[in-house]
Design a protein around this motif. Sequence first.
Motif, short mmCIF file in Angstrom:
data_model
loop_
_atom_site.label_atom_id
_atom_site.label_comp_id
_atom_site.label_asym_id
_atom_site.label_seq_id
_atom_site.Cartn_x
_atom_site.Cartn_y
_atom_site.Cartn_z
N ASN A 152 33.74 59.86 46.62
CA ASN A 152 33.47 58.81 47.60
C ASN A 152 32.06 59.02 48.17
O ASN A 152 31.80 60.03 48.83
N LEU A 153 31.17 58.08 47.90
CA LEU A 153 29.79 58.19 48.36
C LEU A 153 29.56 57.27 49.56
O LEU A 153 30.06 56.15 49.60
N THR B 185 29.27 57.37 39.50
CA THR B 185 30.34 58.21 40.05
C THR B 185 31.68 57.50 40.03
O THR B 185 32.72 58.13 39.78
N GLU B 186 31.68 56.19 40.29
CA GLU B 186 32.95 55.46 40.26
C GLU B 186 33.55 55.42 38.85
O GLU B 186 34.78 55.40 38.69
N THR C 58 26.49 55.16 42.70
CA THR C 58 27.92 54.83 42.85
C THR C 58 28.50 54.26 41.57
O THR C 58 29.67 54.51 41.26
#
Length: 296
Positions: free
Chosen positions: A219-220, A212-213, A209
């Motif tokens: 959205n995980l 990815t953020e 996360t």
Amino acid sequence: MTENIMYDQASGLRRMTQLTSTKVITVTGGKGGVGKTNVTLNMAISMARQGKRVMVLDADLGLANVDVMLGLRAGRNLSHVLAGLCELEDIIIEGPYGVKIIPSASGTQNMAELTPAQHAGLIRAFGNLQHELDFFIVDTAAGISDMVLSFARAAQDIIIVVCDEPTSITDAYALMKILSREYDIQRFKIVANMVRSYREGRDLFIKLTRVTERFLDANLELAACIPLDDNVRQAVKRQKIVIEAFPHSPAALALNSLAAKAMTWPVPHHPGGHLEFFVERLLVHKPRAMEAFIRE
């Protein structure tokens, strides 16, 4: 012409499935050896034990092993369908608790490298599939090939199976990056597999996360932490799934919990909430090779 034929097939599937909604889940991971097939089969059979109508598509078109892992014998597989020797309906075999399985070929190079015409034929084959299903689960190959991306894009939910090792994390991120940036897919369910504790699984999820953020609009959700459990290996050696061979083992309990959670994920109740959603998404999001084929 080819595109019109494929959409006609999808329209026929819509009529056949109008009385039931099917949740389509793709299980993938980027890297091989992270346990995608184990997650797929245990989840599918756990659902079936609770009365759900489940079908599994073995979408590892070159190294298929779903039937082998269950100790089943598939007389024909997807390669026979693509060769025009039979229909998709003819190759379906039944697994534990009535789970329907669409087997693929193993050790067949041309199945791993489908031509655009064969890819179109595979999609068309689903137009004649006549089953009322609650869940349709796709077990993909490793990597980020056009075929893997196609099956991921066509699902309503994508499960990314990841292990706590650098290559697994890197490949999972690469897969999500392509799906997010090129195809505007933003929701991913993460399964931390073969972890030593829930905390290790949570830490693995946090690693993903953080990246990815920072770099993706994604959205995980942590769907499950599956513990490292030697019972899984022992079950595989017996050609059984762990929830049956060792039902009280830590891995079995976690996999049953994952299946229960997946059964609560919303099923669309709008046009596209049936199994034709899967087919039409495959058509709408044609891989690059297929786009060239259709233009010719």
